[in-house]
Write an enzyme that holds these catalytic residues in place. Structure first.
Site, PDB file in Angstrom:
ATOM      1  N   ASP A  43       0.820  -1.213   0.000  1.00  6.40           N
ATOM      2  CA  ASP A  43       0.000   0.000   0.000  1.00  6.40           C
ATOM      3  C   ASP A  43       0.858   1.269   0.000  1.00  6.40           C
ATOM      4  O   ASP A  43       2.021   1.254   0.411  1.00  6.40           O
ATOM      5  CB  ASP A  43      -0.889   0.044   1.252  1.00  6.40           C
ATOM      6  CG  ASP A  43      -2.092  -0.863   1.159  1.00  6.40           C
ATOM      7  OD1 ASP A  43      -2.151  -1.679   0.210  1.00  6.40           O
ATOM      8  OD2 ASP A  43      -2.962  -0.790   2.042  1.00  6.40           O
ATOM      9  N   HIS A  56      -5.984   2.565  -4.570  1.00  3.63           N
ATOM     10  CA  HIS A  56      -5.935   2.884  -3.136  1.00  3.63           C
ATOM     11  C   HIS A  56      -6.424   4.310  -2.873  1.00  3.63           C
ATOM     12  O   HIS A  56      -5.973   4.951  -1.931  1.00  3.63           O
ATOM     13  CB  HIS A  56      -4.502   2.698  -2.627  1.00  3.63           C
ATOM     14  CG  HIS A  56      -4.365   2.583  -1.136  1.00  3.63           C
ATOM     15  ND1 HIS A  56      -5.265   1.879  -0.349  1.00  3.63           N
ATOM     16  CD2 HIS A  56      -3.434   3.079  -0.280  1.00  3.63           C
ATOM     17  CE1 HIS A  56      -4.878   1.949   0.915  1.00  3.63           C
ATOM     18  NE2 HIS A  56      -3.781   2.676   0.984  1.00  3.63           N
ATOM     19  N   HIS A  89      -5.728   9.520  -0.625  1.00  2.00           N
ATOM     20  CA  HIS A  89      -5.460   8.799   0.623  1.00  2.00           C
ATOM     21  C   HIS A  89      -5.792   9.669   1.842  1.00  2.00           C
ATOM     22  O   HIS A  89      -5.001   9.803   2.778  1.00  2.00           O
ATOM     23  CB  HIS A  89      -4.007   8.336   0.693  1.00  2.00           C
ATOM     24  CG  HIS A  89      -3.770   7.228   1.691  1.00  2.00           C
ATOM     25  ND1 HIS A  89      -3.547   7.471   3.022  1.00  2.00           N
ATOM     26  CD2 HIS A  89      -3.720   5.881   1.537  1.00  2.00           C
ATOM     27  CE1 HIS A  89      -3.355   6.326   3.659  1.00  2.00           C
ATOM     28  NE2 HIS A  89      -3.464   5.336   2.771  1.00  2.00           N
ATOM     29  N   HIS A 102       3.841  -2.117   3.110  1.00  5.17           N
ATOM     30  CA  HIS A 102       3.838  -0.772   2.532  1.00  5.17           C
ATOM     31  C   HIS A 102       5.156  -0.524   1.811  1.00  5.17           C
ATOM     32  O   HIS A 102       6.223  -0.749   2.395  1.00  5.17           O
ATOM     33  CB  HIS A 102       3.627   0.291   3.615  1.00  5.17           C
ATOM     34  CG  HIS A 102       2.301   0.187   4.306  1.00  5.17           C
ATOM     35  ND1 HIS A 102       2.050  -0.747   5.288  1.00  5.17           N
ATOM     36  CD2 HIS A 102       1.147   0.889   4.135  1.00  5.17           C
ATOM     37  CE1 HIS A 102       0.793  -0.616   5.698  1.00  5.17           C
ATOM     38  NE2 HIS A 102       0.226   0.361   5.023  1.00  5.17           N
TER      39      HIS A 102
END
Length: 275
Positions: A92, A143, A147, A238
């Site tokens: 991510d 995603h 964000h 990540h």
């Protein structure tokens, strides 16, 4: 490559939206409260209490990233992938110009494939890096565009803008519309599922995660990722934090030692029919 704008945003095939039981219950309670208040205006404290309890329950559902209450949620790979001894590594918050290229090198070294849940804004700033992710056989997934930490509490119009902006940006860069979506921090809005369904996106959380976004302890991160590791697992990491570079080789060594194969979500779910 020229893309059809509608395809880039809505996906190749939207899926039928079936409201989750929690959404049915919530809608019923709101309708019942209105009818109750029309018939008995003096009962408004009770009606507000019931609706307040309903909203509190939805709030707690938002805070359960791996839950199914708010709609379908892929927490493990389908049975066919389990039989093939596959797992999926997911990253991510990238792409990151410093960390992501080194993650790609490590994945190549171990002949592993992964899925990168990219932030649209970062992807637009580093399109060559996103293309390199796709060129090496990994999948690029959605995603959100910015964000935002408050993503789970947005109204439906703003949710659509965040999903669509990222979907369009990633499709324009790679030539492929993402098939999967993961919410920022994994906190999912009760309004998100119909947005994803109409765009042909599947929601994904994880089987296990290492908390590498908040911890610099590589030993602890590796332990969290490998405790009970099994075929069908979806692992969350990540590619914006340097600690992942010290965790990933040991993780991939263990994956290999257990006879598992790291594949992208797109590959693992390719033979699964989703309506």
């Amino acid at each position: 490559m020229i893309l059809n704008t509608t395809t880039a945003i809505n996906g190749e095939n939207g899926r039928r939206w079936r409201p989750a039981p929690a959404i049915f219950v919530s809608a019923f309670l709101h309708a019942a409260a209105v009818v109750w208040l029309v018939a008995h205006p003096q009962a408004w404290p009770w009606a507000l209490g019931v609706l307040g309890a309903n909203h509190l329950a939805l709030f707690f559902a938002v805070l359960c990233p791996r839950g199914q209450v708010l709609g379908p949620n892929l927490v493990r790979l389908p049975p066919a992938a389990v039989r093939r001894r596959e797992i999926s590594l997911t990253f991510d918050d990238g792409p990151d110009p410093e960390v992501t290229p080194r993650v790609l090198e490590l994945l190549d070294r171990y002949q592993a494939k992964a899925s990168f849940f990219c932030i649209g804004e970062k992807a637009a700033a580093h399109p060559e890096l996103v293309r390199e992710i796709a060129r090496r056989g990994h999948s690029v997934e959605n995603h959100s565009y910015h964000h935002y930490n408050a993503f789970a509490f947005f109204g439906i119009s703003r949710l659509k803008r965040e999903v669509d902006a990222a979907q369009g940006a990633l499709a324009a860069i790679t030539g492929r519309s993402p098939s999967f979506f993961r919410a920022p921090a994994g906190f999912r809005s009760p309004l998100l599922d119909p947005v994803l369904a109409s765009r042909g996106l599947r929601y994904v959380s994880w089987t296990r995660r290492g908390f590498d976004a908040v911890s610099g302890n590589s030993t602890r991160i590796l332990r969290e990722l490998t405790r009970g590791l099994a075929a069908g697992d979806v692992l969350l990491m990540h590619d914006r934090v340097p600690v992942v570079l010290s965790v990933l080789p040991a993780l991939l060594e263990q994956v290999s030692a257990q006879g598992l194969k790291a594949v992208s979500l797109a590959s693992a779910c390719a033979d699964e029919r989703v309506e």
